[in-house]
Scaffold this motif. Structure first.
Motif, PDB file in Angstrom:
ATOM      1  N   GLU A  57       0.869  -1.312   0.024  1.00  0.00           N
ATOM      2  CA  GLU A  57      -0.092   0.062   0.094  1.00  0.00           C
ATOM      3  C   GLU A  57       0.868   1.137  -0.106  1.00  0.00           C
ATOM      4  OE1 GLU A  57      -3.087   0.430   2.828  1.00  0.00           O
ATOM      5  OE2 GLU A  57      -4.048  -1.445   2.494  1.00  0.00           O
ATOM      6  N   ALA A  58       0.708   2.398  -0.791  1.00  0.00           N
ATOM      7  CA  ALA A  58       1.646   3.387  -0.844  1.00  0.00           C
ATOM      8  C   ALA A  58       0.837   4.394  -1.501  1.00  0.00           C
ATOM      9  CB  ALA A  58       2.601   2.928  -1.996  1.00  0.00           C
ATOM     10  N   VAL A  59       1.337   5.749  -1.352  1.00  0.00           N
ATOM     11  CA  VAL A  59       0.954   6.835  -1.885  1.00  0.00           C
ATOM     12  C   VAL A  59       1.986   7.213  -2.976  1.00  0.00           C
ATOM     13  CG1 VAL A  59      -0.538   7.321  -0.023  1.00  0.00           C
ATOM     14  CG2 VAL A  59       1.937   8.385   0.021  1.00  0.00           C
ATOM     15  N   GLN A  60       1.423   7.996  -4.112  1.00  0.00           N
ATOM     16  CA  GLN A  60       2.153   8.650  -5.184  1.00  0.00           C
ATOM     17  C   GLN A  60       1.793  10.023  -5.109  1.00  0.00           C
ATOM     18  OE1 GLN A  60       2.145   7.575  -9.381  1.00  0.00           O
ATOM     19  NE2 GLN A  60       3.947   6.613  -8.730  1.00  0.00           N
ATOM     20  N   ILE A  61       2.815  10.715  -4.777  1.00  0.00           N
ATOM     21  CA  ILE A  61       2.743  12.215  -4.815  1.00  0.00           C
ATOM     22  C   ILE A  61       3.453  13.079  -6.145  1.00  0.00           C
ATOM     23  CG2 ILE A  61       3.597  14.236  -3.196  1.00  0.00           C
ATOM     24  CD1 ILE A  61       4.049  12.213  -0.978  1.00  0.00           C
ATOM     25  N   THR A  62       2.463  13.776  -6.639  1.00  0.00           N
ATOM     26  CA  THR A  62       2.808  14.537  -7.824  1.00  0.00           C
ATOM     27  C   THR A  62       3.291  15.990  -6.919  1.00  0.00           C
ATOM     28  OG1 THR A  62       1.358  13.634  -9.105  1.00  0.00           O
ATOM     29  CG2 THR A  62       2.318  15.683 -10.009  1.00  0.00           C
ATOM     30  N   TYR A  63       4.724  16.388  -7.343  1.00  0.00           N
ATOM     31  CA  TYR A  63       5.022  17.801  -6.689  1.00  0.00           C
ATOM     32  C   TYR A  63       5.699  18.559  -7.553  1.00  0.00           C
ATOM     33  CZ  TYR A  63       9.567  15.507  -6.069  1.00  0.00           C
ATOM     34  OH  TYR A  63      10.611  14.915  -6.279  1.00  0.00           O
ATOM     35  N   ASP A  64       5.942  19.680  -7.030  1.00  0.00           N
ATOM     36  CA  ASP A  64       6.816  20.739  -8.107  1.00  0.00           C
ATOM     37  C   ASP A  64       8.002  21.102  -7.184  1.00  0.00           C
ATOM     38  OD1 ASP A  64       7.903  22.965  -9.144  1.00  0.00           O
ATOM     39  OD2 ASP A  64       6.136  24.340  -9.132  1.00  0.00           O
ATOM     40  N   PRO A  65       9.077  20.408  -7.509  1.00  0.00           N
ATOM     41  CA  PRO A  65      10.294  20.298  -6.890  1.00  0.00           C
ATOM     42  C   PRO A  65      10.964  21.772  -6.638  1.00  0.00           C
ATOM     43  CG  PRO A  65      10.776  19.656  -9.153  1.00  0.00           C
ATOM     44  CD  PRO A  65       9.175  19.780  -9.010  1.00  0.00           C
ATOM     45  N   GLU A  66      10.530  22.804  -7.448  1.00  0.00           N
ATOM     46  CA  GLU A  66      10.908  24.297  -7.313  1.00  0.00           C
ATOM     47  C   GLU A  66      10.071  24.626  -5.849  1.00  0.00           C
ATOM     48  OE1 GLU A  66      10.613  26.645 -10.734  1.00  0.00           O
ATOM     49  OE2 GLU A  66      11.479  25.259 -11.790  1.00  0.00           O
ATOM     50  N   VAL A  67       9.058  24.134  -5.624  1.00  0.00           N
ATOM     51  CA  VAL A  67       8.361  24.698  -4.397  1.00  0.00           C
ATOM     52  C   VAL A  67       8.691  23.798  -3.145  1.00  0.00           C
ATOM     53  CG1 VAL A  67       6.071  25.444  -3.546  1.00  0.00           C
ATOM     54  CG2 VAL A  67       6.639  25.605  -6.016  1.00  0.00           C
ATOM     55  N   PHE A  68       8.423  22.385  -3.323  1.00  0.00           N
ATOM     56  CA  PHE A  68       8.379  21.446  -2.139  1.00  0.00           C
ATOM     57  C   PHE A  68       9.798  20.296  -2.562  1.00  0.00           C
ATOM     58  CE2 PHE A  68       7.359  18.813   0.979  1.00  0.00           C
ATOM     59  CZ  PHE A  68       6.638  19.366   1.982  1.00  0.00           C
ATOM     60  N   SER A  69      10.872  20.382  -1.969  1.00  0.00           N
ATOM     61  CA  SER A  69      11.943  19.502  -2.313  1.00  0.00           C
ATOM     62  C   SER A  69      11.528  18.132  -2.238  1.00  0.00           C
ATOM     63  CB  SER A  69      13.350  20.198  -1.806  1.00  0.00           C
ATOM     64  OG  SER A  69      13.286  19.928  -0.410  1.00  0.00           O
ATOM     65  N   TYR A  70      12.383  17.299  -2.680  1.00  0.00           N
ATOM     66  CA  TYR A  70      12.261  15.938  -2.337  1.00  0.00           C
ATOM     67  C   TYR A  70      12.912  15.647  -0.902  1.00  0.00           C
ATOM     68  CZ  TYR A  70      12.442  10.639  -3.146  1.00  0.00           C
ATOM     69  OH  TYR A  70      12.369   9.511  -2.996  1.00  0.00           O
ATOM     70  N   GLU A  71      13.874  16.195  -0.599  1.00  0.00           N
ATOM     71  CA  GLU A  71      14.492  16.216   0.562  1.00  0.00           C
ATOM     72  C   GLU A  71      13.263  16.667   1.816  1.00  0.00           C
ATOM     73  OE1 GLU A  71      18.062  17.965  -1.711  1.00  0.00           O
ATOM     74  OE2 GLU A  71      15.948  17.739  -1.958  1.00  0.00           O
ATOM     75  N   LYS A  72      12.662  17.619   1.527  1.00  0.00           N
ATOM     76  CA  LYS A  72      11.370  17.765   2.383  1.00  0.00           C
ATOM     77  C   LYS A  72      10.466  16.945   2.602  1.00  0.00           C
ATOM     78  CE  LYS A  72       9.809  22.205   2.433  1.00  0.00           C
ATOM     79  NZ  LYS A  72       9.229  23.212   2.125  1.00  0.00           N
ATOM     80  N   LEU A  73      10.017  16.086   1.256  1.00  0.00           N
ATOM     81  CA  LEU A  73       9.249  14.931   1.186  1.00  0.00           C
ATOM     82  C   LEU A  73       9.703  13.812   2.105  1.00  0.00           C
ATOM     83  CD1 LEU A  73       8.077  14.903  -2.455  1.00  0.00           C
ATOM     84  CD2 LEU A  73       6.856  15.528  -0.478  1.00  0.00           C
ATOM     85  N   LEU A  74      10.987  13.477   1.962  1.00  0.00           N
ATOM     86  CA  LEU A  74      11.444  12.379   2.629  1.00  0.00           C
ATOM     87  C   LEU A  74      11.430  12.753   4.389  1.00  0.00           C
ATOM     88  CD1 LEU A  74      14.755  11.905   0.637  1.00  0.00           C
ATOM     89  CD2 LEU A  74      13.094  10.196   0.869  1.00  0.00           C
ATOM     90  N   GLU A  75      11.661  14.096   4.556  1.00  0.00           N
ATOM     91  CA  GLU A  75      11.499  14.329   6.058  1.00  0.00           C
ATOM     92  C   GLU A  75      10.405  14.137   6.589  1.00  0.00           C
ATOM     93  OE1 GLU A  75      13.012  18.270   6.794  1.00  0.00           O
ATOM     94  OE2 GLU A  75      14.917  17.755   5.658  1.00  0.00           O
TER      95      GLU A  75
END
Length: 179
Positions: A57-75
């Motif tokens: 079971e997972a979530v897939q997030i569509t994001y704008d890396p210029e606004v919300f970084s992958y590092e912030k998603l990981l945190e």
């Protein structure tokens, strides 16, 4: 000029609990509950729950890396799970409820590995961080009634968060982090 959105895919146990923390944040375009890494195309919830398909079971997030970084998603991801539990999450047990980070490119893999190493080195947990970092595979959206469950069934969602032990675990291990 079109925005260049990216995907981030995380398994954190019950996908109901993994949407709200990411939903409606600046730079997050969409959060979808679904299934990944299994052997059946377009699986149903019943098939995945049988623990015979290999899906998470997972979530897939569509994001704008210029606004919300992958590092912030990981945190934010690490703050939603028990990364030391190899058998599932809280009272949800089995392969479909295990945690994982699914990387979509080499940069995501590198950043995920670095964040996992940093979490382990932080001493926040007294057991090893066991969440695997795996290549992304096809992602199948879950049935509509699972999408944004926290909005559709807020009372049940809150009882589940408390009853499963997830809410208490997060408060115990992450209360020092400002939200």
């Amino acid at each position: 000029m079109d925005k260049q959105y990216k995907f981030a895919t995380f398994a954190g146990g019950c996908f109901w609990c993994m949407v709200k923390p990411f939903d409606e944040l600046p730079g997050i375009k969409r959060v979808v509950s679904g299934y990944t890494w299994g052997t059946v195309e377009n699986p149903t919830y019943q098939q995945v729950c049988s623990d015979t398909t290999g899906h998470y079971e997972a979530v897939q997030i569509t994001y704008d890396p210029e606004v919300f970084s992958y590092e912030k998603l990981l945190e934010l991801f690490w703050q939603q799970i028990d990364p030391t539990d190899p058998g599932g999450q809280f009272y949800d047990r089995g392969q479909s409820y295990q945690t994982a980070i699914f990387y979509h490119d080499v940069e995501q893999k590198k950043l995920a590995e670095e964040s996992k190493q940093a979490l382990q080195a932080s001493g926040r947990f007294n057991k090893p961080v066991v969440t695997p970092i795996l290549p992304a595979e096809p992602f199948y959206p879950a049935e509509e009634y699972h999408q944004h469950y926290y909005k559709k069934n807020p009372a049940h969602y809150e009882r589940y968060q408390i009853g499963s032990g997830r809410k208490g675990f997060i408060e115990e291990h992450w209360s020092d982090i400002k939200k």
